[in-house]
Design an enzyme around this catalytic site. Structure first.
Site, PDB file in Angstrom:
ATOM      1  N   TRP A   1      -9.230   1.927   5.190  1.00  0.00           N
ATOM      2  CA  TRP A   1     -10.229   3.280   5.057  1.00  0.00           C
ATOM      3  C   TRP A   1      -9.128   4.183   4.257  1.00  0.00           C
ATOM      4  O   TRP A   1      -9.651   4.919   3.120  1.00  0.00           O
ATOM      5  CB  TRP A   1     -10.458   4.194   6.092  1.00  0.00           C
ATOM      6  CG  TRP A   1     -11.336   5.259   5.464  1.00  0.00           C
ATOM      7  CD1 TRP A   1     -12.513   5.670   5.238  1.00  0.00           C
ATOM      8  CD2 TRP A   1     -10.656   6.577   5.725  1.00  0.00           C
ATOM      9  NE1 TRP A   1     -12.632   6.977   4.853  1.00  0.00           N
ATOM     10  CE2 TRP A   1     -11.669   7.778   5.435  1.00  0.00           C
ATOM     11  CE3 TRP A   1      -9.496   7.080   6.289  1.00  0.00           C
ATOM     12  CZ2 TRP A   1     -11.472   8.905   5.424  1.00  0.00           C
ATOM     13  CZ3 TRP A   1      -9.315   8.424   6.253  1.00  0.00           C
ATOM     14  CH2 TRP A   1     -10.219   9.197   5.796  1.00  0.00           C
ATOM     15  N   HIS A   2      -7.670   4.187   4.592  1.00  0.00           N
ATOM     16  CA  HIS A   2      -6.871   5.078   4.100  1.00  0.00           C
ATOM     17  C   HIS A   2      -6.566   4.755   2.612  1.00  0.00           C
ATOM     18  O   HIS A   2      -5.905   5.420   1.818  1.00  0.00           O
ATOM     19  CB  HIS A   2      -5.577   5.164   4.757  1.00  0.00           C
ATOM     20  CG  HIS A   2      -5.870   6.072   5.863  1.00  0.00           C
ATOM     21  ND1 HIS A   2      -6.311   5.749   7.033  1.00  0.00           N
ATOM     22  CD2 HIS A   2      -5.402   7.411   5.973  1.00  0.00           C
ATOM     23  CE1 HIS A   2      -6.164   6.902   7.838  1.00  0.00           C
ATOM     24  NE2 HIS A   2      -5.847   7.971   7.265  1.00  0.00           N
ATOM     25  N   GLY A   3      -6.587   3.375   2.300  1.00  0.00           N
ATOM     26  CA  GLY A   3      -5.990   3.016   0.998  1.00  0.00           C
ATOM     27  C   GLY A   3      -6.477   1.368   0.785  1.00  0.00           C
ATOM     28  O   GLY A   3      -6.593   0.660   1.639  1.00  0.00           O
TER      29      GLY A   3
END
Length: 462
Positions: free
Chosen positions: A325-327
């Site tokens: 989700w972060h990257g």
């Protein structure tokens, strides 16, 4: 528009505040909500007007799906599950298209020697946050926990500008009742004073501390081709504290801004670097994301209800999803995997019945967090390995005046993170008197003096 900009602090924020309360005083309540929703959409589109249709389409889709799910309470469970599945799938596809399409194309090209052109899409600002917020809304609607509100109220819930770009991730039920309270529609001097105090604390964290550490981390990760032992540790620690003071600074500023409107956003940080275990860390770091991962991924996967092996699998899977989700990159996946495995190791260790001294638990946790942030920050495997190799190159110790100055900055950041009261503790002690007024003025003026360049928040890119 940045919270740490002249146009926000001296123009947009005061105007949105004054007009909101004038409308609440002179007009029916819906006009105040409508103004704040419109101001929030202006705040969002100030970055790029091209992103405005996207967020409006996302809001319309989720509002319709949420109403459909709520109205299907007396319908067969299969229909309700189908509606929820369609709603979540729509959100995931939107996020996947903009955030992960090029990642998958790149990996397909690498695996199959193909030459599919990259889409090279600009990542819409805040898409990860407003997507997760709306997924939570759909699930809450399915569970009967989200009361139905008007379209204006829903738009305001999603776009309320203090949290829109980088959180915290909100629940519908904890936000919307606050806008409807009669007491929230008038200016409360105590909330104004506390809100501006917390905002100034966050502003100082961002522009004075985080932005001072940023060039050190950037030099080590993105510029230097080789790092010795001291340089590598300075690089990793500079980013460890830059990220904390940057993101917690944003969260403080968001909480402070919202408080002026008599809205209480959930706390997102609670001195995470004081954690004595990895579980303790995730109960203190980005707390609303931890809540989302637990409530909407870990528990639906089965949580700890289906045996030990499944519990461990669910933990690792949850953190893998959190990392991704972060990257869109393998370094983020590695970061999530390491945190998931660490959660499993802690549970296994607890079964031995051996309790570590608190200082030992803290040291292991902090070193692990610092180590894993390297993967979180690095833009490639080579950059991550460059820093990690330097951190174990004991034979390559070089010291200079520049490095000594950087060490002092990191030690100061360490002392603040470990020994000073955090912003929420300071807020509890706050009293609107001359001493605090002088303190706020000092923080504010000192921070304004650091407005010498445009500096975005790190989580804007996640």
């Amino acid at each position: 528009m940045l919270f740490n900009s002249y146009e926000f602090i001296f123009v947009f924020w005061p105007i949105s505040f004054i007009v909101y309360f004038l409308l609440n005083r002179l007009c029916p309540p819906v006009f105040g909500k409508l103004w704040l929703a419109a101001a929030s959409l202006f705040f969002y589109s100030y970055w790029s007007i091209k992103s405005l249709p996207l967020i409006l389409a996302s809001i319309a889709f989720n509002y319709v799906m949420g109403r459909s799910i709520s109205h299907s309470a007396d319908k067969p469970i299969r229909l309700r599950k189908l509606l929820l599945t369609l709603g979540i799938t729509g959100n995931v596809l939107l996020l996947g298209y903009y955030k992960y399409a090029d990642f998958f194309i790149t990996n397909i090209n690498s695996l199959f020697a193909s030459h599919i052109n990259l889409l090279e899409l600009a990542l819409p600002l805040g898409i990860s946050f407003f997507t997760f917020t709306q997924i939570a809304y759909l699930v809450d609607a399915y569970r009967g926990k989200a009361k139905e509100y008007s379209i204006v109220s829903y738009v305001l819930f999603v776009t309320f500008y203090p949290h829109l770009i980088a959180g915290p991730i909100l629940h519908h039920k904890e936000m919307m009742p606050q806008f409807d309270r009669p007491r929230s529609k008038v200016i409360i001097p105590g909330n104004v004073a506390r809100g501006f105090f917390v905002f100034c604390v966050g502003l100082f964290k961002k522009v004075v501390i985080a932005d001072t550490l940023a060039p050190i981390a950037t030099q080590g990760f993105d510029v230097s081709t080789h790092l010795g032992f001291v340089e590598a540790w300075i690089t990793s620690l500079a980013y460890t504290f830059q990220l904390y003071f940057d993101f917690s600074g944003y969260s403080d500023m968001a909480i402070g801004i919202a408080l002026l409107f008599n809205i209480k956003l959930p706390i997102n940080f609670n001195s995470p670097y004081k954690a004595v275990s990895i579980k303790d860390f995730w109960s203190r770091w980005h707390m609303t994301l931890s809540r989302f991962l637990k409530d909407y991924i870990y528990i639906p996967l089965g949580g700890n209800r289906k045996g030990k092996f499944r519990t461990y699998f669910n933990l690792v899977a949850t953190f893998l999803i959190g990392g991704f989700w972060h990257g869109a990159g393998w370094t983020f996946i590695m970061w999530g995997l390491m945190h998931g495995v660490a959660q499993v190791i802690q549970r296994l260790w607890q079964k031995t019945g051996v309790a570590l001294p608190r200082w030992c638990g803290w040291l292991i946790t902090f070193l692990f967090i610092n180590f894993t942030w390297v993967f979180f920050r690095a833009t490639s495997w080579d950059d991550a390995l460059k820093v990690l190799r330097g951190m174990i190159s004991i034979g390559e110790i070089h010291v200079s005046l520049t490095l000594a100055g950087q060490v002092l900055l990191i030690l100061a950041a360490f002392a603040l993170a470990m020994f000073a009261r955090n912003s929420m503790e300071l807020k509890l002690k706050f009293k609107p008197n001359l001493r605090y007024a002088a303190f706020i003025a000092g923080l504010f003026v000192f921070s304004i003096l650091y407005f010498n360049q445009v500096s975005e928040f790190l989580y804007f890119t996640f």
